[in-house]
Design a protein around this motif. Structure first.
Motif, PDB file in Angstrom:
ATOM      1  N   GLN A   1       0.840  -1.195   0.000  1.00 33.63           N
ATOM      2  CA  GLN A   1       0.000   0.000   0.000  1.00 33.63           C
ATOM      3  C   GLN A   1       0.879   1.250   0.000  1.00 33.63           C
ATOM      4  O   GLN A   1       1.827   1.354   0.778  1.00 33.63           O
ATOM      5  CB  GLN A   1      -0.915   0.006   1.216  1.00 33.63           C
ATOM      6  N   GLY A   2       0.563   2.175  -0.901  1.00 32.06           N
ATOM      7  CA  GLY A   2       1.345   3.397  -1.025  1.00 32.06           C
ATOM      8  C   GLY A   2       2.374   3.355  -2.132  1.00 32.06           C
ATOM      9  O   GLY A   2       2.852   4.401  -2.566  1.00 32.06           O
ATOM     10  N   GLU A   3       2.700   2.138  -2.607  1.00 31.60           N
ATOM     11  CA  GLU A   3       3.673   2.025  -3.689  1.00 31.60           C
ATOM     12  C   GLU A   3       2.962   2.056  -5.043  1.00 31.60           C
ATOM     13  O   GLU A   3       1.774   1.764  -5.158  1.00 31.60           O
ATOM     14  CB  GLU A   3       4.482   0.738  -3.547  1.00 31.60           C
ATOM     15  N   ILE A   4       3.730   2.398  -6.077  1.00 26.36           N
ATOM     16  CA  ILE A   4       3.171   2.547  -7.426  1.00 26.36           C
ATOM     17  C   ILE A   4       3.268   1.229  -8.189  1.00 26.36           C
ATOM     18  O   ILE A   4       4.274   0.531  -8.127  1.00 26.36           O
ATOM     19  CB  ILE A   4       3.916   3.656  -8.189  1.00 26.36           C
ATOM     20  N   GLY A   5       2.209   0.904  -8.906  1.00 27.02           N
ATOM     21  CA  GLY A   5       2.186  -0.267  -9.774  1.00 27.02           C
ATOM     22  C   GLY A   5       1.083  -0.121 -10.796  1.00 27.02           C
ATOM     23  O   GLY A   5       0.377   0.898 -10.843  1.00 27.02           O
TER      24      GLY A   5
ATOM     25  N   ASP B   1      -6.064   5.587   3.166  1.00 23.49           N
ATOM     26  CA  ASP B   1      -7.500   5.451   3.377  1.00 23.49           C
ATOM     27  C   ASP B   1      -8.138   4.450   2.423  1.00 23.49           C
ATOM     28  O   ASP B   1      -9.366   4.297   2.416  1.00 23.49           O
ATOM     29  CB  ASP B   1      -8.183   6.813   3.217  1.00 23.49           C
ATOM     30  N   GLY B   2      -7.311   3.802   1.595  1.00 23.53           N
ATOM     31  CA  GLY B   2      -7.830   2.799   0.675  1.00 23.53           C
ATOM     32  C   GLY B   2      -8.261   3.335  -0.672  1.00 23.53           C
ATOM     33  O   GLY B   2      -8.678   2.563  -1.541  1.00 23.53           O
ATOM     34  N   PHE B   3      -8.159   4.649  -0.878  1.00 28.36           N
ATOM     35  CA  PHE B   3      -8.564   5.239  -2.153  1.00 28.36           C
ATOM     36  C   PHE B   3      -7.442   5.102  -3.183  1.00 28.36           C
ATOM     37  O   PHE B   3      -6.259   5.190  -2.845  1.00 28.36           O
ATOM     38  CB  PHE B   3      -8.916   6.718  -1.971  1.00 28.36           C
ATOM     39  N   TYR B   4      -7.853   4.925  -4.434  1.00 29.39           N
ATOM     40  CA  TYR B   4      -6.903   4.745  -5.526  1.00 29.39           C
ATOM     41  C   TYR B   4      -6.575   6.087  -6.166  1.00 29.39           C
ATOM     42  O   TYR B   4      -7.473   6.887  -6.445  1.00 29.39           O
ATOM     43  CB  TYR B   4      -7.483   3.802  -6.584  1.00 29.39           C
TER      44      TYR B   4
END
Length: 555
Positions: free
Chosen positions: A373-377, A417-420
């Motif tokens: 979570q928080g990393e880019i992919g 917060d789980g938002f994309y």
């Protein structure tokens, strides 16, 4: 419930309700259900002609047209290109083909002969329904595509023998049409060509279920408050947005108000005169309208926004008293992510939302594993009603899918917060001295600058650093380049972007080349083979570059 929830609980409940609902099996069933519910209410109004059509009349006309097209030889699975402007014939033809089980290929009426030849040939079009104004592109071909013949060209709005006149076919149709072959939700309805910013378009095979879900869920999210009825459609119908917006209006029991074309100069009048409650609202329109008493005349209740900066998100809600929400979708998946109405402060951040109904999402790294979570992919999506695949493109299908997961080609991160949050297209990243720079991030900073209407950031090849950042700027009406000089651009970027992300090259344009869906076609900004440095202001050299000295800046 705390304010930090940002509508997640409401989103879960609404997802569950949507997934528990029973949906019509086909597009024809969708139309018949709406006609039974709303009958003589006005379904659509075409703003240029003033023509209106009720729910019952629309359903009846689609059955009559389906029976006439069947007599012409169109059967289940027949590929029919539809090359029409925003006229009643477009949705009527789409629905009639859906009743038969045939496949519609929407075609841009502005296509050149070369572009038209490509799509008709690639899509294996067997019939064409075409507007009389677009006939020169078709009739100018030395030979028709292999599966077409002159007898299978149906013309709308022109003089033609009865068998090839769209109007005559509709008039001669049987309202008691019954499809000779069963049509199911998994049958293909559209062969929808993507309007990508690079390369030749690919045909997305989209089912009845895709469209029924897309239209229904759009109504589910945007009509939750119960106040959305009048829907403005102002993009061309051969693009996917107007198609799902038309179905959304139908599902809401509202009225689709259909403009002939996108027009910023006419948009305000449309919104006021037609008491529009919902539309897709481009950020440049907000900049084009100075704040004032005229804002109070608008009836907007919900607008869809894409990639807006935080200040603009707050401004549109404050000025117009509406809800503005981001979402993420694409031709291949329909809807994917949605920011709920109850998101509160979260809605003002640059987020695309949470997974929509019937959607599973992952963010995957280059190793094929989910990132932290928080990393880019890369965003991967699975669920009901995605595209079947790309028509006759086995290589693209192999690249675009991993089992049941569709690989979007878009880079995302998921916040705490789980938002994309979308970072940018994989192919729209600029790589400078080992650093990845999202063009979208640079563009967001540029678009926030006073006097700038829109921007496009691109990578310029550089032998030492791999690439350098260049921005093209289109200024607001009445603003001149000397009002927003390159030095001011660099100063604006200084506190907002790391130095390696700050543009080295700056250029000004009157307008951008665009796709059918109004995206900027970056590859067409310069003629093929042109030096992207020539005519630009160079931050390092501190001057405008000529064609003769542009090559010397590469080091």
């Amino acid at each position: 419930m705390t304010s930090e929830d940002y509508g997640r609980a409401a989103m879960r409940d609404r997802r569950a309700a949507a997934e528990a609902e029973t949906y019509p099996e086909t597009l024809g069933d969708f139309i018949d259900r709406a006609a039974a519910e709303h009958g003589e209410a006005i379904l659509a109004k075409w703003l240029e002609s003033g023509e209106t059509m009720t729910y019952a009349a629309f359903a009846d006309a689609t059955r009559r047209l389906a029976s006439a097209l069947l007599r012409q030889g169109i059967r289940k699975g027949t590929h029919v290109a539809v090359m029409l402007p925003n006229v009643p014939a477009f949705p009527l033809t789409w629905a009639a083909l859906g009743r038969i089980g045939a496949v519609m290929i929407p075609v841009n009426i502005g296509y050149t002969q070369q572009e038209l030849t490509f799509v008709l040939t690639d899509a294996d079009a067997q019939f064409v329904v075409i507007d009389a104004g677009a006939l020169p592109s078709l009739e100018g071909m030395e030979t028709l595509p292999p599966l077409l013949s002159p007898s299978r060209i149906i013309v709308h709005g022109g003089t033609r023998e009865a068998g090839q006149s769209w109007e005559a076919l509709l008039a001669a149709g049987d309202p008691d049409f019954v499809a000779p072959s069963e049509v199911s939700r998994t049958d293909m309805l559209n062969l929808q060509y993507t309007s990508g910013t690079t390369g030749f378009p690919k045909g997305c095979m989209l089912s009845h279920d895709y469209w029924v879900l897309l239209g229904s869920l759009a109504a589910h999210w945007r009509g939750a408050s119960g106040h959305v009825r009048n829907v403005l459609i102002w993009a061309p119908f051969y693009y996917m947005d107007p198609q799902w917006q038309f179905l959304m209006a139908m599902r809401l029991g509202g009225t689709a108000k259909i403009a002939p074309r996108i027009s910023i100069s006419r948009a305000y009048d449309y919104l006021v005169e037609e008491e529009i409650h919902y539309c897709i609202f481009p950020e440049p329109v907000l900049k084009a309208w100075p704040e004032g008493p005229k804002d109070k005349a608008l009836s907007l209740r919900f607008v869809s926004i894409f990639g807006w900066r935080e200040e603009a998100r707050r401004e549109v809600e404050r000025r117009f008293g509406c809800i503005a929400r981001e979402s993420f979708g694409m031709t291949e998946i329909g809807g994917g992510l949605m920011v709920p109405e109850e998101a509160g402060e979260k809605a003002y951040q640059r987020v695309c939302g949470l997974p929509s109904a019937f959607r599973e999402t992952r963010i995957v790294g280059e190793d094929g594993k989910d990132v932290a979570q928080g990393e880019i992919g890369e965003l991967w999506v699975a669920g009901r009603g995605l595209l079947w695949g790309y028509y006759k493109r086995p290589d693209a299908n192999a690249e675009g899918f991993s089992g049941r997961w569709f690989r979007t080609g878009d880079l995302f991160r998921q916040d705490a917060d789980g938002f994309y949050q979308i970072v940018g297209r994989i192919k729209d990243m600029i790589r400078r001295s080992g650093e990845n720079i999202a063009a979208q991030e640079v563009e967001a900073v540029m678009n926030a600058m006073p006097g700038v209407m829109e921007s496009a950031a691109v990578g310029v090849p550089d032998p030492m650093r791999g690439q350098e950042v260049k921005v093209y700027l289109v200024l607001t009406e009445g603003t001149r380049p000397e009002d927003v000089p390159p030095e001011a651009v660099i100063e604006h970027c200084a506190s907002r972007l790391a130095r390696f992300k700050t543009p080295r090259f700056i250029a000004y344009l009157d307008e951008f080349p665009r796709t059918v869906s109004n995206k900027i076609r970056k590859k067409d900004i310069l003629p093929e083979g042109a030096d992207p440095r020539a005519g630009s202001w160079d931050r390092i050299a501190q001057r405008w570059l000529t064609a003769e000295d542009a090559d010397q800046t590469a080091g």
